[in-house]
Scaffold this motif. Sequence first.
Motif, short mmCIF file in Angstrom:
data_model
loop_
_atom_site.label_atom_id
_atom_site.label_comp_id
_atom_site.label_asym_id
_atom_site.label_seq_id
_atom_site.Cartn_x
_atom_site.Cartn_y
_atom_site.Cartn_z
N ASP A 36 -9.79 2.39 9.57
CA ASP A 36 -8.67 1.30 9.85
C ASP A 36 -7.80 1.01 8.64
O ASP A 36 -8.07 -0.08 7.88
CB ASP A 36 -9.52 0.10 10.15
N ILE A 37 -6.70 1.71 8.74
CA ILE A 37 -5.79 1.54 7.76
C ILE A 37 -5.07 0.13 7.74
O ILE A 37 -4.96 -0.55 6.76
CB ILE A 37 -4.63 2.58 7.39
N LYS A 38 -4.89 -0.25 9.07
CA LYS A 38 -4.24 -1.93 9.16
C LYS A 38 -5.24 -2.70 8.56
O LYS A 38 -4.91 -3.83 7.94
CB LYS A 38 -4.04 -2.04 10.55
N ALA B 274 -7.89 -4.10 -1.08
CA ALA B 274 -9.21 -4.51 -0.65
C ALA B 274 -10.12 -4.06 -1.79
O ALA B 274 -10.02 -3.13 -2.52
CB ALA B 274 -9.31 -3.74 0.57
N ILE B 275 -11.26 -4.76 -1.79
CA ILE B 275 -12.28 -4.56 -2.80
C ILE B 275 -13.66 -4.30 -1.98
O ILE B 275 -13.99 -4.79 -1.16
CB ILE B 275 -12.69 -6.05 -3.63
N ILE B 276 -14.27 -3.40 -2.49
CA ILE B 276 -15.80 -2.97 -2.36
C ILE B 276 -16.63 -3.20 -3.61
O ILE B 276 -16.13 -2.75 -4.63
CB ILE B 276 -16.01 -1.64 -1.71
N ILE C 251 -7.42 -2.31 6.02
CA ILE C 251 -7.34 -2.10 4.52
C ILE C 251 -5.96 -3.04 4.10
O ILE C 251 -6.12 -3.94 3.02
CB ILE C 251 -7.19 -0.85 4.04
N VAL C 252 -4.92 -2.85 4.85
CA VAL C 252 -3.61 -3.50 4.35
C VAL C 252 -3.92 -5.10 4.31
O VAL C 252 -3.40 -5.96 3.50
CB VAL C 252 -2.49 -3.17 5.28
N ALA C 253 -4.58 -5.38 5.56
CA ALA C 253 -4.78 -6.94 5.84
C ALA C 253 -5.89 -7.55 4.83
O ALA C 253 -5.50 -8.76 4.05
CB ALA C 253 -5.42 -7.35 7.17
N MET C 254 -6.70 -6.78 4.40
CA MET C 254 -7.56 -7.18 3.40
C MET C 254 -6.98 -7.49 1.80
O MET C 254 -7.38 -8.14 1.08
CB MET C 254 -8.80 -6.14 3.10
N GLY C 255 -5.91 -6.30 1.69
CA GLY C 255 -5.26 -6.56 0.59
C GLY C 255 -4.32 -7.75 0.51
O GLY C 255 -4.36 -8.16 -0.67
N GLU C 256 -3.98 -8.04 1.45
CA GLU C 256 -3.02 -9.24 1.39
C GLU C 256 -3.83 -10.53 1.10
O GLU C 256 -3.35 -11.39 0.47
CB GLU C 256 -2.09 -9.39 2.80
N LEU D 147 0.81 -1.23 0.03
CA LEU D 147 -0.12 -0.07 0.02
C LEU D 147 1.12 1.26 -0.03
O LEU D 147 1.93 1.26 0.68
CB LEU D 147 -1.06 -0.06 1.21
N ALA D 148 0.39 2.10 -0.87
CA ALA D 148 1.26 3.25 -0.98
C ALA D 148 0.99 4.32 0.18
O ALA D 148 0.05 4.21 0.84
CB ALA D 148 1.19 4.16 -2.30
N ALA D 149 2.14 5.09 0.39
CA ALA D 149 1.94 6.40 1.37
C ALA D 149 1.10 7.39 0.55
O ALA D 149 1.02 7.43 -0.48
CB ALA D 149 3.22 6.79 1.83
N GLY D 150 0.22 8.06 1.25
CA GLY D 150 -0.33 9.42 0.80
C GLY D 150 -1.89 9.10 1.19
O GLY D 150 -2.26 8.47 2.17
N PRO D 151 -2.58 9.99 0.82
CA PRO D 151 -4.10 10.15 1.31
C PRO D 151 -4.90 8.79 0.77
O PRO D 151 -4.60 8.07 -0.14
CB PRO D 151 -4.68 11.35 0.51
#
Length: 382
Positions: free
Chosen positions: A346-348, A306-308, A350-355, A199-203
Amino acid sequence: MTSKKKAPRIVVFGNSASSMINFRGPLIKHLVLNGVDVFALAPEYDATTKSAINDLGATPVDLVMSRSGKNPFDEARLCLQLLNILRCIRPDALLSYFIKPAIYGSIVGWLAKTPRRIALIEGLGYSFQKSVSEGHQRKLLRSLVTLMFRFALAKASKIVVLNEDDRQQFIKMNVGVAGEIENIGGIGVDLDEFAYQPLAAGPLTFLCAARLIREKGIVDFADAARIVKLVRPDIQFVVLGGVDNNPGSLEAETIEQWVEEGILAWPGSVADVRPWLAACSVFVLPSYYREGVPRSIQEAMAIGRAIITTDNVGCRDTVEPGVNGLIVTPQQPQELAEAILELAKDIKRIVAMGEESRALAEARYDAERFNSRITELAFPTV
């Protein structure tokens, strides 16, 4: 002196040269590597697309075809043109993908006595999607397409679909025989080409990439963005895609108005979606179109996002709710906005869902699995 064994031949028939490269490129490469002579048959070739097909090791073959043609004389000329091409090439197999090529390819391939005829249906599209206010025109279109499916796909050796909903729909419509309809679960993506990206840094950025038609949920995405911006103006929204010639296409002025309002950014159509997927935090596809299994979601999952998406045919197959994303009700922008705000807390997560998305992509959406299965169907002995 023994004669050299003739290489097996396949004609891959699609509705445009660009789709041949974007959607069938990995399959063509796989077939060529397995010693198959591939003829890529499609309209709208130019020097660039012909060169791209040649680079894959295949032969581009141009034909005249209107994707939404309604003139019966033009359609008859198309069938005659296709028959002459097949009789000239004399392929061992014909793979036709998308609805119009699948219908015409199955019939004409049968007339040309092509031994193996595979019809790949990547979603049933406009005429079969549910609508609260369904008019007579759509009902008539559905009846007509159903009759065409019944007649044409009876001539196919194998009918391939991407989700179980479509397989059951075909069985319900008495299209083909149940044993001839195979659900392969998606066309997949090249997992090396769409490699995992942290996941990239930024908004926080929520990205929607799709054809800009209403049924893809583009208006719902914009409405949800407007709601979210009232409480989280820091969250960014991006729409990728060009204006389409589909009847449900949005006008450029509509999207430009959203940009002027500050709701979202619209870079238009892009040549390479990967940098945009890598830069986003969550991928969103609020479609209520009758999908197969959306390639855009598969690509986003492979990148590790992560997907919606919606509880809609094809879309829901990509998400395990709460694991790699969230599923919302189609055409409900308020619910979509709430899902966006839930993940944004919860950014964490989002990261976990992406993995988890990447892991699911590796398990379900490796293009090599699709390519191998299509090769087996076309050439059982290759």
